[in-house]
Design an enzyme around this catalytic site. Structure first.
Site, PDB file in Angstrom:
ATOM      1  N   ASP A 206      36.601  32.498  36.089  1.00  8.88           N
ATOM      2  CA  ASP A 206      37.939  32.288  36.657  1.00  8.88           C
ATOM      3  C   ASP A 206      38.265  30.800  36.636  1.00  8.88           C
ATOM      4  OD1 ASP A 206      40.338  32.375  37.938  1.00  8.88           O
ATOM      5  OD2 ASP A 206      39.588  33.205  39.806  1.00  8.88           O
ATOM      6  N   GLU A 234      39.668  34.572  33.364  1.00  9.23           N
ATOM      7  CA  GLU A 234      40.856  34.771  34.182  1.00  9.23           C
ATOM      8  C   GLU A 234      41.701  33.502  34.250  1.00  9.23           C
ATOM      9  OE1 GLU A 234      41.991  36.207  38.751  1.00  9.23           O
ATOM     10  OE2 GLU A 234      39.905  36.162  38.076  1.00  9.23           O
ATOM     11  N   ASP A 259      46.345  36.373  36.270  1.00 12.48           N
ATOM     12  CA  ASP A 259      46.415  36.399  37.728  1.00 12.48           C
ATOM     13  C   ASP A 259      47.729  35.764  38.167  1.00 12.48           C
ATOM     14  OD1 ASP A 259      46.096  36.344  40.445  1.00 12.48           O
ATOM     15  OD2 ASP A 259      44.300  35.112  40.461  1.00 12.48           O
ATOM     16  N   LYS A 283      47.190  41.809  43.018  1.00  7.08           N
ATOM     17  CA  LYS A 283      46.900  41.346  44.370  1.00  7.08           C
ATOM     18  C   LYS A 283      48.091  41.678  45.261  1.00  7.08           C
ATOM     19  CE  LYS A 283      43.867  37.510  43.008  1.00  7.08           C
ATOM     20  NZ  LYS A 283      43.661  36.039  43.020  1.00  7.08           N
TER      21      LYS A 283
END
Length: 382
Positions: A206, A234, A259, A283
């Site tokens: 990430d 990510e 993301d 999310k």
């Protein structure tokens, strides 16, 4: 089933170690909690953290949006008219995604209690009744986040995570691009040294928007050539660089996950149509709650696009809601990054879903299964 009142409470839990990424450092889980009281005695819970550098929402702005916009919107409404109410909530334009998420989760929780279903069953029924779960199998396994730190500390944190039973790690990187290649080599080699018949360790990368396009291509091509294999990378680029993501996707073999580039359904559609990503990280705080997150998951299901269920640095109320969503969409949400509560030194919300190291044990009681008196004990002295 009239919504009679709404309370706002505060939840703060110290972390085992500071949470560090390329964009922020945090020492506590700190949630603003929404508690919705209904005329039949049901009490619904939702929550939201401050994520100012990601969504733009601080605790102050979340509180203001709830007090001035969202609470007046729901008071006096009936949860028997759940669909129109939740749609009305998400049509509001003068409240941020965190505030909407906190209220959305609380309404879903209360309605699931009213219908006498665990939250995941309610979500399944609202998503068209596609049954992907079994009542006897409500355990989810999450990865664990290794924060950005000096390499020696990151390797030590990996040791601790493996000792706690985690078998999938998310490696935070990206705050020193010029050094990241060598750091990743050392970290990967250390992780490989821990592999055994009993430990099959997987790693995800990430970058939190910390690299540029060419840096990402250079680093990932070198790592791939050397056999350094990550499950995914990510958000290597700043959120609005969709063309850069597409260029990276064409240049490397490692799957790319969006993301910060994928807050809402419109952005997910754009990413998919431009063939810029392989995976979407859903999310609740980005999307604005369960209802818009379900719309994203429905689109991904229809287009065979894999998803991760992720979280911000949140406590167990919001993360449990995300886990219920992941269970309801288990056919499309195949990756889980819901370690927020286990990063805290303790979990003050008892009697509902349990977070034990890599395992999340979802409640099978109605809603989120939170007992009001237990939460009253948590917040009563604040």
């Amino acid at each position: 089933m009239i919504i009679q009142s709404v309370e706002l409470l505060s939840l703060k839990v110290p972390l085992h170690t500071p949470f560090k990424t390329a964009v922020r450092e945090v020492s506590h889980i700190h949630d603003l909690v929404v508690r919705v009281h209904c005329s039949n005695g049901c009490v619904g819970y939702g929550s939201a953290p401050s994520t100012e550098k990601i969504t733009g929402d601080s605790h102050a702005s979340i509180k203001m949006a709830l007090e001035t916009v969202l609470i007046p919107l729901v008071i006096g409404e009936s949860l028997q008219d759940f669909q129109p109410l939740i749609e009305k909530l998400h049509k509001v334009t003068n409240a941020g995604s965190n505030a909407k998420a906190a209220m959305d989760i609380a309404l879903f929780d209360a309605y699931a209690q009213y219908t006498q279903q665990p939250l995941y069953e309610l979500i399944e029924s609202l998503s068209g009744g596609i049954q992907t779960t079994r009542k006897t199998d409500t355990t989810i396994e999450t990865d664990y986040t290794i924060s950005v730190n000096p390499v020696k500390q990151m390797c030590s944190d990996i040791d601790v995570a493996v000792a706690r039973g985690y078998r999938c790690l998310k490696i935070k990187i990206g705050n020193q691009a010029c050094e990241d290649l060598e750091r990743l080599r050392v970290i990967y080699a250390h992780a490989q040294s821990l592999q055994s018949d009993k430990v099959n360790l997987r790693m995800r990368l990430d970058v939190n928007q910390g690299w540029d396009t060419q840096t990402t291509i250079d680093i990932m091509q070198k790592l791939e050539h050397e056999g350094v294999a990550f499950e995914l990378i990510e958000q290597p680029l700043v959120a609005n660089d969709i063309e850069g993501l597409a260029r990276i996707k064409r240049a490397i073999k490692t799957p790319i996950m969006a993301d910060e580039s994928a807050f809402n359904l419109a952005q997910v559609v754009q990413l998919h149509q431009l063939d810029a990503i392989d995976i979407i990280n859903i999310k609740l705080m980005k999307a604005g709650g369960l209802y818009p997150a379900m719309q994203i998951a429905d689109y991904c299901r229809a287009h065979k696009l894999r998803c991760m269920m992720g979280c911000m640095l949140e406590g167990s109320i919001g993360v449990a809601a995300a886990a219920h969503l992941a269970l309801a969409y288990a056919d499309v949400i195949t990756l889980i990054d819901l370690d927020g509560p286990t990063l805290g030194q303790y979990d003050p919300i008892m009697g509902a879903s349990r977070f034990k190291d890599a395992n999340i044990f979802l409640n099978t009681t109605p809603g989120l299964g939170i007992s009001p008196w237990q939460v009253l004990c948590v917040f009563g002295c604040r």
